[in-house]
Design a protein around this motif. Sequence first.
Motif, PDB file in Angstrom:
ATOM      1  N   ARG A 147       1.021  -1.383   0.022  1.00 17.80           N
ATOM      2  CA  ARG A 147      -0.090   0.003  -0.006  1.00 17.80           C
ATOM      3  C   ARG A 147       0.748   1.407  -0.002  1.00 17.80           C
ATOM      4  O   ARG A 147       0.360   2.385  -0.822  1.00 17.80           O
ATOM      5  CB  ARG A 147      -0.985  -0.052   1.225  1.00 17.80           C
ATOM      6  N   GLU A 148       2.013   1.356   0.694  1.00 15.99           N
ATOM      7  CA  GLU A 148       2.843   2.511   0.919  1.00 15.99           C
ATOM      8  C   GLU A 148       3.466   2.597  -0.397  1.00 15.99           C
ATOM      9  O   GLU A 148       3.771   3.627  -0.670  1.00 15.99           O
ATOM     10  CB  GLU A 148       3.838   2.267   1.892  1.00 15.99           C
ATOM     11  N   GLN A 149       3.951   1.287  -1.003  1.00 15.04           N
ATOM     12  CA  GLN A 149       4.492   1.547  -2.181  1.00 15.04           C
ATOM     13  C   GLN A 149       4.083   2.091  -3.404  1.00 15.04           C
ATOM     14  O   GLN A 149       4.309   2.706  -4.543  1.00 15.04           O
ATOM     15  CB  GLN A 149       5.186   0.147  -2.783  1.00 15.04           C
ATOM     16  N   PHE A 150       2.583   1.327  -3.404  1.00 14.60           N
ATOM     17  CA  PHE A 150       1.661   1.987  -4.490  1.00 14.60           C
ATOM     18  C   PHE A 150       1.382   3.771  -4.559  1.00 14.60           C
ATOM     19  O   PHE A 150       1.658   4.410  -5.296  1.00 14.60           O
ATOM     20  CB  PHE A 150       0.108   1.469  -4.286  1.00 14.60           C
ATOM     21  N   ALA A 151       1.545   3.943  -2.985  1.00 17.55           N
ATOM     22  CA  ALA A 151       1.311   5.562  -3.113  1.00 17.55           C
ATOM     23  C   ALA A 151       2.483   6.491  -3.285  1.00 17.55           C
ATOM     24  O   ALA A 151       2.588   7.288  -4.004  1.00 17.55           O
ATOM     25  CB  ALA A 151       1.023   5.839  -1.496  1.00 17.55           C
ATOM     26  N   GLY A 152       3.741   5.541  -2.999  1.00 17.55           N
ATOM     27  CA  GLY A 152       4.893   6.580  -3.374  1.00 17.55           C
ATOM     28  C   GLY A 152       5.919   6.164  -4.606  1.00 17.55           C
ATOM     29  O   GLY A 152       6.719   6.814  -4.996  1.00 17.55           O
ATOM     30  N   PHE A 153       5.487   5.044  -5.068  1.00 22.43           N
ATOM     31  CA  PHE A 153       6.333   4.508  -6.316  1.00 22.43           C
ATOM     32  C   PHE A 153       5.516   4.094  -7.314  1.00 22.43           C
ATOM     33  O   PHE A 153       5.256   4.482  -8.491  1.00 22.43           O
ATOM     34  CB  PHE A 153       7.347   3.459  -5.927  1.00 22.43           C
ATOM     35  N   TRP A 154       5.031   2.797  -7.234  1.00 17.55           N
ATOM     36  CA  TRP A 154       4.294   1.920  -8.412  1.00 17.55           C
ATOM     37  C   TRP A 154       3.175   2.447  -9.063  1.00 17.55           C
ATOM     38  O   TRP A 154       2.800   2.054 -10.033  1.00 17.55           O
ATOM     39  CB  TRP A 154       4.565   0.516  -7.989  1.00 17.55           C
ATOM     40  N   GLY A 155       2.373   3.142  -8.048  1.00 16.27           N
ATOM     41  CA  GLY A 155       1.123   3.591  -8.525  1.00 16.27           C
ATOM     42  C   GLY A 155       1.526   4.718  -9.604  1.00 16.27           C
ATOM     43  O   GLY A 155       0.542   4.964 -10.648  1.00 16.27           O
ATOM     44  N   GLN A 156       2.490   5.590  -9.370  1.00 17.57           N
ATOM     45  CA  GLN A 156       2.720   6.796 -10.430  1.00 17.57           C
ATOM     46  C   GLN A 156       3.295   5.792 -11.597  1.00 17.57           C
ATOM     47  O   GLN A 156       2.970   6.176 -12.985  1.00 17.57           O
ATOM     48  CB  GLN A 156       3.795   7.658 -10.037  1.00 17.57           C
ATOM     49  N   ARG A 157       4.222   4.759 -11.398  1.00 19.46           N
ATOM     50  CA  ARG A 157       4.755   3.963 -12.523  1.00 19.46           C
ATOM     51  C   ARG A 157       3.354   3.467 -13.492  1.00 19.46           C
ATOM     52  O   ARG A 157       3.660   3.385 -14.779  1.00 19.46           O
ATOM     53  CB  ARG A 157       5.562   2.920 -12.009  1.00 19.46           C
ATOM     54  N   LEU A 158       2.787   3.132 -12.958  1.00 20.87           N
ATOM     55  CA  LEU A 158       1.470   2.337 -13.546  1.00 20.87           C
ATOM     56  C   LEU A 158       0.621   3.319 -14.480  1.00 20.87           C
ATOM     57  O   LEU A 158       0.307   3.159 -15.565  1.00 20.87           O
ATOM     58  CB  LEU A 158       0.497   1.819 -12.602  1.00 20.87           C
ATOM     59  N   VAL A 159       0.589   4.346 -13.920  1.00 22.08           N
ATOM     60  CA  VAL A 159      -0.288   5.494 -14.957  1.00 22.08           C
ATOM     61  C   VAL A 159       0.405   6.140 -15.861  1.00 22.08           C
ATOM     62  O   VAL A 159       0.037   6.332 -16.957  1.00 22.08           O
ATOM     63  CB  VAL A 159      -1.023   6.592 -13.775  1.00 22.08           C
ATOM     64  N   ASN A 160       1.844   6.052 -15.464  1.00 19.26           N
ATOM     65  CA  ASN A 160       2.730   6.757 -16.761  1.00 19.26           C
ATOM     66  C   ASN A 160       2.712   5.555 -17.905  1.00 19.26           C
ATOM     67  O   ASN A 160       2.617   5.869 -18.900  1.00 19.26           O
ATOM     68  CB  ASN A 160       4.257   6.455 -16.159  1.00 19.26           C
ATOM     69  N   VAL A 161       2.873   4.335 -17.567  1.00 18.39           N
ATOM     70  CA  VAL A 161       2.799   3.166 -18.738  1.00 18.39           C
ATOM     71  C   VAL A 161       1.684   3.232 -19.212  1.00 18.39           C
ATOM     72  O   VAL A 161       1.428   3.023 -20.548  1.00 18.39           O
ATOM     73  CB  VAL A 161       3.300   1.785 -17.912  1.00 18.39           C
ATOM     74  N   MET A 162       0.425   3.136 -18.355  1.00 13.89           N
ATOM     75  CA  MET A 162      -0.782   3.262 -19.192  1.00 13.89           C
ATOM     76  C   MET A 162      -1.065   4.403 -20.139  1.00 13.89           C
ATOM     77  O   MET A 162      -1.718   4.088 -21.100  1.00 13.89           O
ATOM     78  CB  MET A 162      -1.830   3.390 -18.175  1.00 13.89           C
ATOM     79  N   ARG A 163      -0.437   5.713 -19.735  1.00 12.49           N
ATOM     80  CA  ARG A 163      -0.514   6.849 -20.812  1.00 12.49           C
ATOM     81  C   ARG A 163       0.145   6.336 -21.816  1.00 12.49           C
ATOM     82  O   ARG A 163      -0.125   6.664 -23.127  1.00 12.49           O
ATOM     83  CB  ARG A 163      -0.088   8.097 -20.060  1.00 12.49           C
ATOM     84  N   ALA A 164       1.464   5.779 -21.881  1.00 15.79           N
ATOM     85  CA  ALA A 164       2.292   5.612 -22.821  1.00 15.79           C
ATOM     86  C   ALA A 164       1.570   4.363 -23.642  1.00 15.79           C
ATOM     87  O   ALA A 164       1.584   4.633 -25.102  1.00 15.79           O
ATOM     88  CB  ALA A 164       3.683   4.999 -22.411  1.00 15.79           C
ATOM     89  N   LEU A 165       1.004   3.462 -23.141  1.00 10.70           N
ATOM     90  CA  LEU A 165       0.321   2.364 -24.058  1.00 10.70           C
ATOM     91  C   LEU A 165      -0.902   2.868 -24.508  1.00 10.70           C
ATOM     92  O   LEU A 165      -1.343   2.254 -25.774  1.00 10.70           O
ATOM     93  CB  LEU A 165      -0.069   1.178 -22.986  1.00 10.70           C
ATOM     94  N   HIS A 166      -1.633   3.852 -23.990  1.00  7.40           N
ATOM     95  CA  HIS A 166      -2.774   4.407 -24.642  1.00  7.40           C
ATOM     96  C   HIS A 166      -2.602   5.018 -25.968  1.00  7.40           C
ATOM     97  O   HIS A 166      -3.036   5.009 -27.037  1.00  7.40           O
ATOM     98  CB  HIS A 166      -3.525   5.260 -23.726  1.00  7.40           C
ATOM     99  N   ASP A 167      -1.196   5.716 -26.004  1.00  5.69           N
ATOM    100  CA  ASP A 167      -0.536   6.531 -27.295  1.00  5.69           C
ATOM    101  C   ASP A 167      -0.406   5.506 -28.112  1.00  5.69           C
ATOM    102  O   ASP A 167      -0.715   5.649 -29.611  1.00  5.69           O
ATOM    103  CB  ASP A 167       0.288   7.356 -26.942  1.00  5.69           C
ATOM    104  N   VAL A 168       0.227   4.180 -27.611  1.00  5.73           N
ATOM    105  CA  VAL A 168       0.641   3.165 -28.691  1.00  5.73           C
ATOM    106  C   VAL A 168      -0.732   2.478 -29.421  1.00  5.73           C
ATOM    107  O   VAL A 168      -0.477   2.624 -30.593  1.00  5.73           O
ATOM    108  CB  VAL A 168       1.465   2.076 -28.015  1.00  5.73           C
ATOM    109  N   LYS A 169      -1.461   2.208 -28.602  1.00  7.39           N
ATOM    110  CA  LYS A 169      -2.933   1.676 -29.216  1.00  7.39           C
ATOM    111  C   LYS A 169      -3.469   2.711 -30.226  1.00  7.39           C
ATOM    112  O   LYS A 169      -3.973   2.138 -31.179  1.00  7.39           O
ATOM    113  CB  LYS A 169      -3.810   1.123 -28.268  1.00  7.39           C
ATOM    114  N   TYR A 170      -3.709   3.780 -29.729  1.00  8.60           N
ATOM    115  CA  TYR A 170      -4.680   4.766 -30.528  1.00  8.60           C
ATOM    116  C   TYR A 170      -4.020   5.669 -31.388  1.00  8.60           C
ATOM    117  O   TYR A 170      -4.825   6.322 -32.313  1.00  8.60           O
ATOM    118  CB  TYR A 170      -5.681   5.526 -29.687  1.00  8.60           C
TER     119      TYR A 170
END
Length: 205
Positions: A147-170
């Motif tokens: 839960r702490e890592q989600f708030a401080g690290f991997w949650g931001q990584r997740l949304v960054n990657v999702m934005r990049a993949l959205h651009d790839v797909k569309y």
Amino acid sequence: MEEKATLAIFDKNTVEFVTVAAEFCGFLERAPEMARARFVDTSLKLLPLLYLKASLLPDCPRWEEADPETFVTEGDYERVRAAVASLLGEYDDYLEVFLDDMAYSDTPIRQTVSEGMADLYQPLKDFVCVYRLGLRQTMNDSLVICREQFAGFWGQRLVNVMRALHDVKYRQLPQADAPEGGGDVFDDICTEDELYRGLDMGEDE
């Protein structure tokens, strides 16, 4: 405190998160078997679900100061990163502004989807492995850390990657690479309801 922790580790939101996290890790481990467009499309279905379930994790205190055992090795991390990098090819790179290093840079920093996915895989796989051991103390502390890592690290990584993949797909991916048949690629793994039913987290006998 023990009663509160027990409630947290068997909370419905926790069980659902564990199930989605386990499926996401398995998905990344199967990446070498996938077509590029199908990987991108399925990622864009799993990542928002993972974010949602992580944001609903219950708060609970730690039991011990020492961190639980970790399971993901450097080799495991590199295998996931290399598999995704090979699959995405020229679509792996993207420019990112939501990084700590941006404080020292006037321009976006080059990132890769593959490294971002591996950065998600490592804490989630460690969390899932600890949970499968079934020891309440380490399950609780692993939940707190995740839960702490989600708030401080991997949650931001997740949304960054999702934005990049959205651009790839569309925007970037050629239409010829689109999945055949127009079906829902999520059907290849399982339905959301099946994700939630896929993990038996019953109380200890």
